[in-house]
Structures are given as structure tokens and as C-alpha cells.
Design a protein around this motif. Structure first.
Motif, short mmCIF file in Angstrom:
data_model
loop_
_atom_site.label_atom_id
_atom_site.label_comp_id
_atom_site.label_asym_id
_atom_site.label_seq_id
_atom_site.Cartn_x
_atom_site.Cartn_y
_atom_site.Cartn_z
N THR A 247 3.33 16.44 17.35
CA THR A 247 4.84 16.23 17.59
C THR A 247 5.48 15.76 16.12
O THR A 247 4.86 14.94 15.33
CB THR A 247 5.23 15.61 18.51
N LYS A 452 17.61 20.50 9.95
CA LYS A 452 16.95 20.89 11.45
C LYS A 452 15.43 20.28 11.43
O LYS A 452 14.84 19.84 12.17
CB LYS A 452 16.94 22.10 11.79
N THR A 453 14.78 20.75 10.12
CA THR A 453 13.50 20.46 9.90
C THR A 453 13.30 18.61 9.95
O THR A 453 12.31 18.14 10.42
CB THR A 453 12.94 20.94 8.64
N ALA A 456 13.68 17.13 13.44
CA ALA A 456 12.49 17.36 14.24
C ALA A 456 11.45 16.26 13.71
O ALA A 456 10.75 15.75 14.93
CB ALA A 456 11.84 18.58 13.96
N GLN A 457 11.53 15.56 12.73
CA GLN A 457 10.44 14.70 12.42
C GLN A 457 11.11 13.29 12.20
O GLN A 457 10.20 12.41 12.22
CB GLN A 457 9.87 15.00 11.09
#
Length: 628
Positions: A247, A452-453, A456-457
Motif C-alpha cells: 500500500t 492523485k499519485t 495515494a502515498q
């Protein structure tokens, strides 16, 4: 052979540059596989020796500066001032490099109290030329520097004018990243000696990794898996080591990227030929071909089919028949925590059920010493829940916890939720109910088009909305000694009048701190580095169980009524630091589940471990008997 662990030796790439008066390189020698050794000559002066396997080059470290900004990336520069030379060190295991520079800095500062020998005195001594590796750092070295620093500070207060030996050298603008080591006795050592040590189990895992074995290591929540993983990453050369996790949040914890980003094959559901084509795209192919050590964290959430696809792609892309294409695998996780996400009605298979698992993984190791919790009763309770065993005693304790008053000093309990939507709704509603105006803090992203990338992290949002009285949680280790750690709970006490209106947060550990924006760096597909600069905070009336992985929470309230996966109840409960700081609402023993396939896997793993230990004991015993 010298050990890299004693701080005296590095194995790395070195570029030696001769500079002209304006600081430009006029000669350059690159040694790809160099041994860099710190030692002393016959006059006890510190010498830096660079060996290319043929002829060693030795440099006297009298006056120099250290460029240490990129130590975490395994890089640094040592600039020799009188000679106008510099050594650019790269691709060095970061932990080794840190210890080496710490040893160099402290040993050199300790030398400042000794009067140097003149050329005449050296000639008169007539000692034969020698080189001896420097001794490892000891507490007495640190003490010596502390005494020198105190002495230097006392002397500097007596000097009102003049540029004495204790004064920092004035630097040109181009040199601002260098820290002068040469003359400043009052300067703080590069690093302190004390750092959290690995226990015997963790040392055994690190030893297995450094011997080149493909290792899977596991352990219950709080056994220090993430801590060990960071030490492993710090012990391997950066250029050929890729840290990944299942994840984005887990990848961020270890400073890596997601496994999907590294692999570049999407979900892996496409036919093998198509996946190989995807992996051969520019940027992605470079990952696969330069990787020698692949780290996968939170492997419990990696699906068996995807693991098998990766193994086949690795062999094909690297043109190797060896398992995983000859890449060393270091795999970590707890299969009794969160399982892989099922697609459709069919239950997803665990990674250890992959066809290639036994072919690839050479050694299974388990950490058993719990470090997060210290109360043995609570540890035993969690161990029972981990394997799905709920006794009457466990049920009674958890039901009793519903009446725990864990609020303190205006800091409320964080509610752990099974569903992400519940978290967002709870936090938004609670913030709205507070009086006063909302302060909005916007992140500074390196590439806003890739938000968005980054989302996510990143452990923090692009926008953080706060009010006085907002329940918050720290999302980064800021000062472990003072209790300002990832997961530390607090409440917004005020906003600074100037200083961009930064929030002052009162934490449960007793510290009140004005929080400034911090930077997170993420590795994206194709080797791109992205970053987000934002306050290290998130609203903490509620948090999802998935997002709480790796955190230690001071005061937590859990409703287990909507638990829907094996291991989810255990993950939630094991976030708590103590039973006193935990409140479990509507506890139902039936929600505590452990997957039977996983239980069988761990049973076999422990049996294999016992057999291995027994054979090792016999081997050692036989060797002792034969030596008499």
C-alpha cells in the motif's frame, strides 16, 4: 577483513576530484568498487585510505569539510581544504555511511585537544611508516567531545573580539551545504552515539539478509518489523535496492514506492506476454535490470496470483532462470493481520499459497519480542486474539474496557473504524460542531498535476482544516525522546498570530508544540521523485483500521460491530499502547477471526524453525566435541 559495522570501513563508489581555485574539477578518477578505510598513521594522525583493489591512495585528514545533505541516499562529499581535493562517495549503505561519518567527525574533534607534531618532531621521531584502522567509537569518545565543547563555549564567552580557533570558518555561498569540522571544538558531533539497538531476533534477520539469502520475516504487531526493515534498507547499497510495499501509506513509512509502481504491470491480471511487454517500457525496465535487492513490506495484502506473475516477469525481463530472476527478496508482514483484497466472489489467496513461494523464499523467520506494549497481560490478550482464540477472560477484559475513562486534558479517544467513509464523515461533523472559524492549510506539492499519485502515498491530505479544539494526530516522528511520534495524540490549543498562523498543539505526552510544515518524498513509477510539504497532522476523532497500520495510539476507542475481514479486529486492538488507553464498544467474540490457512502456515513455520535450531545446536555441539 574489516567490518563495516565498526565505523572504520565503507564499500562504495568513490570519485576523487582535484579542484582548481574556483572550485571546478580539473582531474577526476572514479572507482566503482572502492574500499574506504579510516585509520591512523605512525604519528596517530587520521588518514583516509581509498583502495581500488590494486594500489591504495592515502589522504591526511587535517582540515576538511563534510557535505552530508544526502547521507540518507548513501552519498556524501569529503573536501580536503589545503589540497583542494574532494572525495564524492555514493551508493553506500546509508547506515554504514552515517556511522563512518560519525566516527570520523568525533575522532577528529577529539584530536583537537592534542598539539600536532611539527615536521621536525616527526623527522626526529624516525618512526617507520604504518597504517592502522581506527578503533570503534566508544562512550569515552563522546564524553571527550562533550568536555571539549563545554570548554570551548566557556572560552568563547571570555573572548569578546578576534577570530580565535573556536570560531566557525566563513563560507562562500556555494559552500553553504558543507559543515566545517576543522576548527570548531564547540560544534556538536555529527551524530550522537546512542541509537536504538536491534534485539537478537532482529540481528539474526539482518545477518541472514546481509548473507544474501531470500528471507521472509514475520511477527505480531509491535515486534518492530518496520524498525528492522528500515535498518535493512540502511544496510544495503541504495542504487540496487528497491523498497516497496503493498500500500502507498506502508511504502511511505519505509521511504519506498508501491509494489505495483515498481513492477509496472498494472494489476497483473493481463496475460504473461503482455505483462512482460509492460515491464520492458523505459523507466520500468531500468527498475527490473538494476534491482539486486527487492524489499516487499505488508506482504499479507499481496495476492498469490500477483506474486507468481511478478516472479515470471522477473525471470523473463532479466533473462535468468534463477528464482525471481536472481533478485534477492526481503519480504515482511504478518499474515494474521490484513489479508489481500478479494476481487469478485472468489476469496483471494495469500502470498505463501503462490506456486513460486517455496521456490523463492529460502528462509522464514519470526520475531516474537513485543516492543510496542510493555504490559504482559495485554500482550498475552493480543496474542490470543491474533490466532482467533477468545477465552472468557479475554472477553471479560475487553467488555470491561467499554467503561474506561481515557479522555485526558481535553484530548479525546480516537475512534478506529472499519470503513473509510465513516472516518471522513465523523471527522467533518466533529470539526463543524466546534465553535470558531476554520483555518485551512494547503500542501505544497512538487507536481500538482500528479496530486492523485501523491494522495495515494501521503499520510497527510492536500488540505488540512483545523479549529481550536480540533482533535489531531501526529503523522511523523518529530522527536521520539519527547514523545512526538507518529500516532501521538493531541488537541489544537491555539494558532500563532504571525508565523503563517501555525497551530500550537497540546499533546497527551505533556508537550505543547508549534507545528511547522514537514516534507515527505515519494518514489513514483519510472524513478520519479515526488514530494508534499504539509503540516504533519491529521484530524483524529476517527481513523480507519487500514490507515492505522504501523501506528501506536495513546488513547483509542474501537467499535468492532462492522468488522468484515480476518485479522481486522486484531489489527485494531493491537494499535493501542496499553489496555488502560483502550475502550472497546459492543464487543462480540464472533468478530475475532483468524484464517485457518494462515494458522496452518504459521504452525509449519514454527516447526521448521525448531528443527533448524535443533540441527544448528547439534552442529555447534559436534564442532565443540571434535575440537577437543
Amino acid at each position: 577483513m574489516l567490518s563495516g559495522d565498526d565505523g572504520a570501513q565503507l564499500q562504495c563508489c568513490v570519485a576523487v576530484e582535484q579542484l582548481n581555485p574556483s572550485g571546478q574539477a580539473i582531474r577526476r578518477q572514479v572507482i566503482r568498487k572502492a574500499s574506504v578505510i579510516l585509520g591512523r598513521n605512525e604519528h596517530q594522525e587520521i588518514i583516509l585510505r581509498i583502495h581500488d583493489g590494486k594500489i591504495p591512495q592515502s589522504y591526511l585528514l587535517k582540515e576538511f569539510k563534510l557535505f552530508t545533505k544526502f547521507v540518507r541516499d548513501g552519498k556524501c562529499t569529503i573536501k580536503l581544504l589545503p589540497e583542494n581535493k574532494q572525495m564524492l562517495i555514493s551508493n553506500c549503505p546509508p547506515d554504514q555511511l552515517s556511522l563512518f561519518l560519525k566516527t570520523l567527525s568525533i575522532k577528529h574533534q577529539a584530536m583537537q585537544s592534542i598539539k600536532p607534531l611539527s615536521f621536525r618532531e616527526k623527522t626526529k621521531a624516525g618512526l617507520p611508516r604504518s597504517f592502522e584502522a581506527i578503533s570503534p567509537l566508544q562512550q569515552k569518545d563522546i564524553q571527550k567531545i562533550s568536555d571539549l565543547r563545554r570548554k570551548g563555549l566557556a572560552e568563547s564567552t571570555n573572548k569578546m573580539t578576534g577570530a580565535g580557533a573556536g570560531q566557525q570558518v566563513k563560507r562562500s555561498r556555494s559552500d553553504t551545504n558543507f559543515s566545517p569540522v576543522k576548527t570548531n571544538a564547540s560544534k556538536k558531533p555529527f551524530l550522537s552515539l546512542s541509537s536504538r539497538k536491534l534485539n537478537k531476533e532482529q540481528e539474526a534477520v539482518l545477518g541472514a539478509v546481509l548473507s544474501g539469502r531470500n528471507v521472509f520475516f514475520t511477527g505480531s504487531a509491535g515486534t518492530g518489523k518496520s524498525f528492522l526493515l528500515k535498518r535493512i534498507i540502511g544496510s544495503l547499497p541504495p542504487k540496487s535496492t528497491f523498497a516497496t510495499a503493498s500500500t502507498g501509506v506502508a511504502a511511505c513509512h519505509i521511504g519506498g514506492t508501491t509494489l505495483h509502481n515498481f513492477a509496472g504491470i498494472g494489476s497483473g491480471s493481463a496475460p504473461l506476454e503482455q505483462c512482460v511487454e509492460l515491464a520492458q517500457r523505459p523507466g520500468v525496465l531500468q527498475h527490473w535490470t538494476s534491482c539486486r535487492h527487492l524489499i516487499i513490506d505488508e506482504v499479507s495484502m499481496v495476492e498469490a496470483q500477483f506474486f507468481d506473475k511478478l516472479e515470471s516477469v522477473a525471470r523473463s525481463v532479466r533473462r535468468s532462470t534463477e528464482p525471481f530472476g536472481g533478485i534477492q527478496l526481503i519480504v515482511c508482514g504478518d499474515f494474521l493481520q490484513l489479508p489481500p483484497v478479494s476481487r469478485g466472489k472468489e476469496k483471494a489467496k495469500f502470498c505463501f499459497q503462490a506456486r513460486s513461494w517455496r521456490k523463492v523464499i529460502q528462509l522464514n523467520m519470526e520475531l516474537t519480542e513485543v516492543r510496542r506494549q510493555t504490559d504482559q497481560t495485554f500482550i498475552s490478550l493480543l496474542q490470543a486474539l491474533r490466532v482467533g482464540r477468545v477465552t472468557e477472560e479475554v472477553t471479560a477484559k475487553l467488555m470491561k474496557s467499554a467503561y474506561h475513562q481515557i479522555e485526558r486534558d481535553g484530548i479525546l479517544a480516537t475512534r478506529l473504524c472499519t470503513h473509510k467513509d465513516d472516518v471522513e464523515l465523523t471527522n467533518e461533523n466533529k470539526l463543524q460542531q466546534l465553535p470558531g472559524s476554520v483555518r485551512v492549510f494547503e500542501a505544497l506539492d512538487s507536481d500538482p498535476s500528479l496530486v492523485k499519485t501523491i494522495d495515494a502515498q501521503s499520510p497527510v491530505g492536500r488540505l488540512i482544516k483545523l479549529k481550536v479544539g480540533a482533535q489531531v494526530m501526529l503523522t511523523k516522528n518529530l522527536d521520539v525522546a519527547r514523545g512526538l511520534v507518529n500516532g501521538a495524540r493531541g488537541v489544537v490549543a491555539a494558532f500563532e498570530s504571525g508565523n503563517n498562523g501555525l497551530p500550537r498543539v497540546r499533546f497527551l505526552c505533556g508537550v505543547t508544540e508549534t507545528l511547522k510544515p514537514e516534507r515527505w518524498v515519494f518514489k513514483s513509477g519510472g524513478g520519479i521523485h515526488l514530494s508534499r510539504q504539509q503540516l504533519p497532522l491529521k484530524l483524529a476523532w476517527a481513523i480507519s483500521i487500514h490507515k492505522s497500520q504501523g501506528m501506536t495510539l495513546d488513547c483509542v476507542e474501537i467499535s468492532l460491530a462492522r468488522v468484515f475481514e480476518s485479522g481486522q479486529a486484531y489489527v485494531a486492538l493491537s494499535r493501542a499502547r496499553s489496555l488502560d488507553g483502550l475502550r472497546v464498544m459492543d464487543f462480540d467474540p464472533s468478530v475475532v477471526k483468524a484464517d485457518p490457512d494462515v494458522l496452518l502456515f504459521y504452525k509449519k513455520l514454527r516447526k521448521e524453525t525448531l528443527l533448524m535450531q535443533a540441527s544448528m545446536h547439534d552442529f555447534v555441539k559436534g564442532n565443540k566435541e571434535n575440537s577437543w
